[in-house]
Design an enzyme around this catalytic site. Structure first.
Site, PDB file in Angstrom:
ATOM      1  N   GLY A 117       0.833  -1.188   0.000  1.00  0.00           N
ATOM      2  CA  GLY A 117       0.000   0.000   0.000  1.00  0.00           C
ATOM      3  C   GLY A 117       0.869   1.240   0.000  1.00  0.00           C
ATOM      4  N   GLN A 145       2.693   9.880   1.550  1.00  0.00           N
ATOM      5  CA  GLN A 145       3.986   9.179   1.613  1.00  0.00           C
ATOM      6  C   GLN A 145       4.889   9.535   0.432  1.00  0.00           C
ATOM      7  OE1 GLN A 145       2.057   5.139   2.407  1.00  0.00           O
ATOM      8  NE2 GLN A 145       3.958   4.984   3.562  1.00  0.00           N
ATOM      9  N   CYS A 173       5.651   0.100   7.671  1.00  0.00           N
ATOM     10  CA  CYS A 173       5.273   1.253   6.850  1.00  0.00           C
ATOM     11  C   CYS A 173       6.486   1.681   6.036  1.00  0.00           C
ATOM     12  CB  CYS A 173       4.815   2.383   7.769  1.00  0.00           C
ATOM     13  SG  CYS A 173       4.324   3.870   6.894  1.00  0.00           S
ATOM     14  N   LEU A 174       6.281   1.926   4.747  1.00  0.00           N
ATOM     15  CA  LEU A 174       7.406   2.340   3.885  1.00  0.00           C
ATOM     16  C   LEU A 174       8.035   3.648   4.379  1.00  0.00           C
ATOM     17  CD1 LEU A 174       6.014   1.540   0.312  1.00  0.00           C
ATOM     18  CD2 LEU A 174       7.797   0.294   1.550  1.00  0.00           C
ATOM     19  N   HIS A 222      -4.833   1.333   7.740  1.00  0.00           N
ATOM     20  CA  HIS A 222      -3.489   1.920   7.825  1.00  0.00           C
ATOM     21  C   HIS A 222      -3.353   3.080   6.825  1.00  0.00           C
ATOM     22  CE1 HIS A 222       1.087   1.448   8.224  1.00  0.00           C
ATOM     23  NE2 HIS A 222       0.952   2.248   7.177  1.00  0.00           N
ATOM     24  N   GLU A 223      -3.801   2.834   5.589  1.00  0.00           N
ATOM     25  CA  GLU A 223      -3.662   3.858   4.542  1.00  0.00           C
ATOM     26  C   GLU A 223      -4.555   5.063   4.813  1.00  0.00           C
ATOM     27  OE1 GLU A 223      -1.201   3.644   2.716  1.00  0.00           O
ATOM     28  OE2 GLU A 223      -0.788   1.519   2.913  1.00  0.00           O
ATOM     29  N   HIS A 270      -3.088   7.469   7.128  1.00  0.00           N
ATOM     30  CA  HIS A 270      -2.092   8.361   6.508  1.00  0.00           C
ATOM     31  C   HIS A 270      -2.742   9.657   6.027  1.00  0.00           C
ATOM     32  CE1 HIS A 270       1.780   6.406   6.472  1.00  0.00           C
ATOM     33  NE2 HIS A 270       1.302   5.274   5.970  1.00  0.00           N
TER      34      HIS A 270
HETATM   35 ZN    ZN Z   1       2.262   3.468   6.059  1.00  0.00          ZN
END
Ligand code: ZN
Length: 178
Positions: free
Chosen positions: A43, A48, A86-87, A128-129, A132
């Protein structure tokens, strides 16, 4: 060129604004999905990559989904604990509780509306997304003590997130980042 943003970047703490119709070009979405797939992520939310708009991509191994202006209509009280990464916070993996079942509403990049029920991993990724887009990160769910323990690692990410991401260490239990 879009670039991944890391913990400490103010854009990750902003509340993203609503996407207007026709605002997302295919080229742009393609570039974003390339970043996600290159980093082996499941994702990726717009903040991000430094874009403060309400949309994200995810692919849990079925197909690429473009989620625009998402809303959670209902969420179960019942939660499930699962490991997340998380990236934007490379090499940090923690057990996080999420609603086991959610009912969501969103648009795709063409403006079509969808209402869906999701469970398990897909529901986790979606939550999660969506966080963000509201400036929230998964580490915010951790206890104060746990966050204190993580502080040196988080400080390192603030300074050199990109380098850490490049190290590409194996995540525990093969957890993918979102
Ligand atoms: Zn994340």
């Amino acid at each position: 060129m879009l670039k991944l943003r890391f913990y400490g970047d103010p854009v990750l703490r902003k509340i993203s604004r609503t996407v207007q119709s026709g605002e997302l070009s295919e080229t742009f979405l393609k570039e974003m999905s390339e970043i996600m797939y290159t980093q082996d992520g499941v994702g990726l939310a717009a903040p991000q990559v430094g874009i403060s708009k309400r949309f994200f991509l995810y692919d849990i191994g079925e197909q690429l989904n473009v989620v625009v202006n998402p809303e959670i209509l209902e969420k179960s009280k019942e939660t499930e604990i699962g490991q997340e990464g998380c990236l934007s916070i490379p090499e940090v993996y923690e057990d996080i509780p999420r609603s086991a079942k959610i009912k969501v509403k969103y648009q795709d990049q063409h403006g079509n509306f969808y209402v869906k029920e999701m469970t398990g991993y897909e529901a986790r990724v979606f939550q999660h997304e969506l966080d963000h887009l509201n400036g929230k990160l998964f580490i915010d769910y951790l206890s104060l003590i746990k966050r204190r323990t993580l502080k040196p690692q988080l400080d390192e990410i603030k300074e050199k997130g990109e380098e850490i991401l490049k190290r590409k260490l194996q995540s525990p239990e093969g957890t993918k980042s979102v």
